[in-house]
Design a protein around this motif. Sequence first.
Motif, mmCIF file in Angstrom:
data_model
loop_
_atom_site.group_PDB
_atom_site.id
_atom_site.type_symbol
_atom_site.label_atom_id
_atom_site.label_comp_id
_atom_site.label_asym_id
_atom_site.label_seq_id
_atom_site.Cartn_x
_atom_site.Cartn_y
_atom_site.Cartn_z
ATOM 1 N N ALA A 111 0.807 -1.209 0.000
ATOM 2 C CA ALA A 111 0.000 0.000 0.000
ATOM 3 C C ALA A 111 0.840 1.259 0.000
ATOM 4 C CB ALA A 111 -0.932 0.014 1.230
ATOM 5 N N ASP A 112 2.147 1.153 0.175
ATOM 6 C CA ASP A 112 3.006 2.317 0.232
ATOM 7 C C ASP A 112 3.222 2.885 -1.160
ATOM 8 O OD1 ASP A 112 3.313 2.187 2.941
ATOM 9 O OD2 ASP A 112 5.010 0.792 2.802
ATOM 10 N N PRO A 113 3.485 4.217 -1.268
ATOM 11 C CA PRO A 113 3.707 4.826 -2.566
ATOM 12 C C PRO A 113 4.908 4.254 -3.292
ATOM 13 C CG PRO A 113 3.254 6.504 -0.905
ATOM 14 C CD PRO A 113 3.418 5.200 -0.194
ATOM 15 N N VAL A 114 5.953 3.802 -2.542
ATOM 16 C CA VAL A 114 7.145 3.301 -3.220
ATOM 17 C C VAL A 114 6.871 2.018 -3.986
ATOM 18 C CG1 VAL A 114 8.708 4.342 -1.582
ATOM 19 C CG2 VAL A 114 7.820 2.068 -1.122
ATOM 20 N N ASP A 115 5.746 1.342 -3.665
ATOM 21 C CA ASP A 115 5.410 0.117 -4.366
ATOM 22 C C ASP A 115 4.231 0.336 -5.303
ATOM 23 O OD1 ASP A 115 7.369 -1.489 -3.185
ATOM 24 O OD2 ASP A 115 6.162 -1.680 -1.385
ATOM 25 N N ASP A 120 1.524 3.329 -13.390
ATOM 26 C CA ASP A 120 1.378 4.723 -13.001
ATOM 27 C C ASP A 120 2.608 5.542 -13.307
ATOM 28 O OD1 ASP A 120 -1.085 4.017 -12.102
ATOM 29 O OD2 ASP A 120 -0.483 3.814 -10.003
ATOM 30 N N TRP A 121 3.735 4.864 -13.520
ATOM 31 C CA TRP A 121 4.984 5.574 -13.766
ATOM 32 C C TRP A 121 5.323 5.660 -15.239
ATOM 33 C CZ3 TRP A 121 8.302 8.121 -10.526
ATOM 34 C CH2 TRP A 121 7.963 8.064 -9.181
ATOM 35 N N ALA A 122 4.627 4.931 -16.062
ATOM 36 C CA ALA A 122 4.980 4.929 -17.482
ATOM 37 C C ALA A 122 4.580 6.241 -18.130
ATOM 38 C CB ALA A 122 4.273 3.776 -18.184
ATOM 39 N N GLY A 181 10.886 7.944 -2.823
ATOM 40 C CA GLY A 181 9.534 8.095 -3.346
ATOM 41 C C GLY A 181 9.328 7.502 -4.719
ATOM 42 N N ILE A 182 10.352 6.881 -5.301
ATOM 43 C CA ILE A 182 10.242 6.276 -6.628
ATOM 44 C C ILE A 182 10.207 4.761 -6.451
ATOM 45 C CG2 ILE A 182 11.318 6.065 -8.897
ATOM 46 C CD1 ILE A 182 12.730 8.698 -8.369
ATOM 47 N N PRO A 183 9.289 4.054 -7.114
ATOM 48 C CA PRO A 183 9.236 2.593 -6.978
ATOM 49 C C PRO A 183 10.556 1.942 -7.360
ATOM 50 C CG PRO A 183 7.251 3.412 -8.038
ATOM 51 C CD PRO A 183 8.187 4.589 -7.931
ATOM 52 N N HIS A 184 10.756 0.745 -6.858
ATOM 53 C CA HIS A 184 12.048 0.082 -7.015
ATOM 54 C C HIS A 184 12.411 -0.163 -8.471
ATOM 55 C CE1 HIS A 184 15.370 -2.655 -6.365
ATOM 56 N NE2 HIS A 184 14.757 -3.550 -7.119
ATOM 57 N N ALA A 185 11.470 -0.700 -9.253
ATOM 58 C CA ALA A 185 11.791 -1.089 -10.633
ATOM 59 C C ALA A 185 12.193 0.113 -11.489
ATOM 60 C CB ALA A 185 10.622 -1.845 -11.245
ATOM 61 N N PRO A 186 11.375 1.189 -11.576
ATOM 62 C CA PRO A 186 11.819 2.331 -12.380
ATOM 63 C C PRO A 186 13.054 3.006 -11.811
ATOM 64 C CG PRO A 186 9.781 2.853 -11.243
ATOM 65 C CD PRO A 186 9.998 1.395 -11.070
ATOM 66 N N ARG A 187 13.211 2.975 -10.491
ATOM 67 C CA ARG A 187 14.404 3.586 -9.907
ATOM 68 C C ARG A 187 15.660 2.812 -10.319
ATOM 69 N NH1 ARG A 187 13.022 3.442 -4.849
ATOM 70 N NH2 ARG A 187 14.350 1.752 -4.130
ATOM 71 N N ARG A 188 15.573 1.487 -10.386
ATOM 72 C CA ARG A 188 16.718 0.680 -10.808
ATOM 73 C C ARG A 188 17.071 0.945 -12.268
ATOM 74 N NH1 ARG A 188 16.727 -3.792 -13.584
ATOM 75 N NH2 ARG A 188 14.468 -4.080 -13.277
ATOM 76 N N ASP A 221 12.056 -0.289 -20.971
ATOM 77 C CA ASP A 221 11.362 -0.901 -19.828
ATOM 78 C C ASP A 221 10.817 0.163 -18.888
ATOM 79 O OD1 ASP A 221 11.936 -3.377 -20.835
ATOM 80 O OD2 ASP A 221 13.721 -3.678 -19.598
ATOM 81 N N PHE A 222 11.598 1.214 -18.678
ATOM 82 C CA PHE A 222 11.172 2.301 -17.802
ATOM 83 C C PHE A 222 9.887 2.945 -18.324
ATOM 84 C CE2 PHE A 222 11.191 6.836 -16.810
ATOM 85 C CZ PHE A 222 11.401 6.849 -15.448
ATOM 86 N N ALA A 223 9.779 3.082 -19.655
ATOM 87 C CA ALA A 223 8.635 3.765 -20.258
ATOM 88 C C ALA A 223 7.494 2.831 -20.619
ATOM 89 C CB ALA A 223 9.095 4.514 -21.521
#
Length: 230
Positions: A111-115, A120-122, A181-188, A221-223
Motif C-alpha cells: 500500500a506504500d507509494p514506493v510500491d 502509473d509511472w509509465a 519516493g520512486i518505486p524500485h523497478a523504475p528507480r533501478r 522498460d522504464f517507459a
Amino acid sequence: MADSGEVDAQLAAAHRALRAGGDVQFDMLPAPPPAQPPAWLKALGQWLEQVLAPVGRFLRWIGSFMPDAPYARIFLWTIIAALLLLLLWMVQDRIRHGIWRLPRWRRPNMADPVDAPEEDWAPEAAPARAWLTEADALAGQGRYGEAVHHLLLRSVEDLSRRRPQIVRPSLTSRDLARAAGIPHAPRRLFAEIAAAVERSLFGGRAIDAQEWGRCRAAYADFAQARTWAA
C-alpha cells in the motif's frame, strides 16, 4: 655520662647540620599559581558565554516547569532531545526529497507509494516513442554518449511529471536514483542510465554500441505501460 647541657649542644649541632644539608624541607612554600590561559582563549570563552546566555536562560525557563525529582527531569529532557532530533531529521528529509514525512519504522508494504504499480509511472506512449526515435537518430550517427544523455534527460522529465515534489533542480541524477519516493523497478532502470552517463561525463569512458543498447532497453522498460501496445 654527658650532662644535659652537652646533650642539648649536640642536638643543636645535629639540627644545624640537618638544615644545612638541604635534603629535608623545613619551610612550607606556597604552591605556584596555575598557568593563565592565553588571551585569545579568554576572549573566546567570554564570547561563547555571551552567545549561549539566551540558550541557558531558555533551558532554565523550561526546567522551571519540571518536577524536582531528578529521574523525572532526566526523562523529560530525553523526550525533548528526541523531539528535536526528529524535527531535524524531518527538515533535512524535506530539503532532500521535497516532502514532509515521519521516519519509517517498518518495511514498506504494497500500500506504500514506493510500491505503486509501474503503470502509473509509465510516460505517455507518443512522447516515449518520439524520445526513443530522437535517441536512435543520435546513436545512428555513432553519438552514443549523446543518445544515452538524451534518454537520461527524458527520464528526469518523466519523473518530474509523476513526482514533482521529488524532482528539484538541486538534485543530481544520483540523488534521484536513491530517492525513496520512486518505486524500485523504475528507480533501478533510471539508475542504470544515470550510471552510464556519469561514467561517460566524469569518468572519461566513452559509451559504445553495446552499452547504448543496454541503456536503450532500460529506458524502454522504464517507459513501458501495460495499457498500450508498442
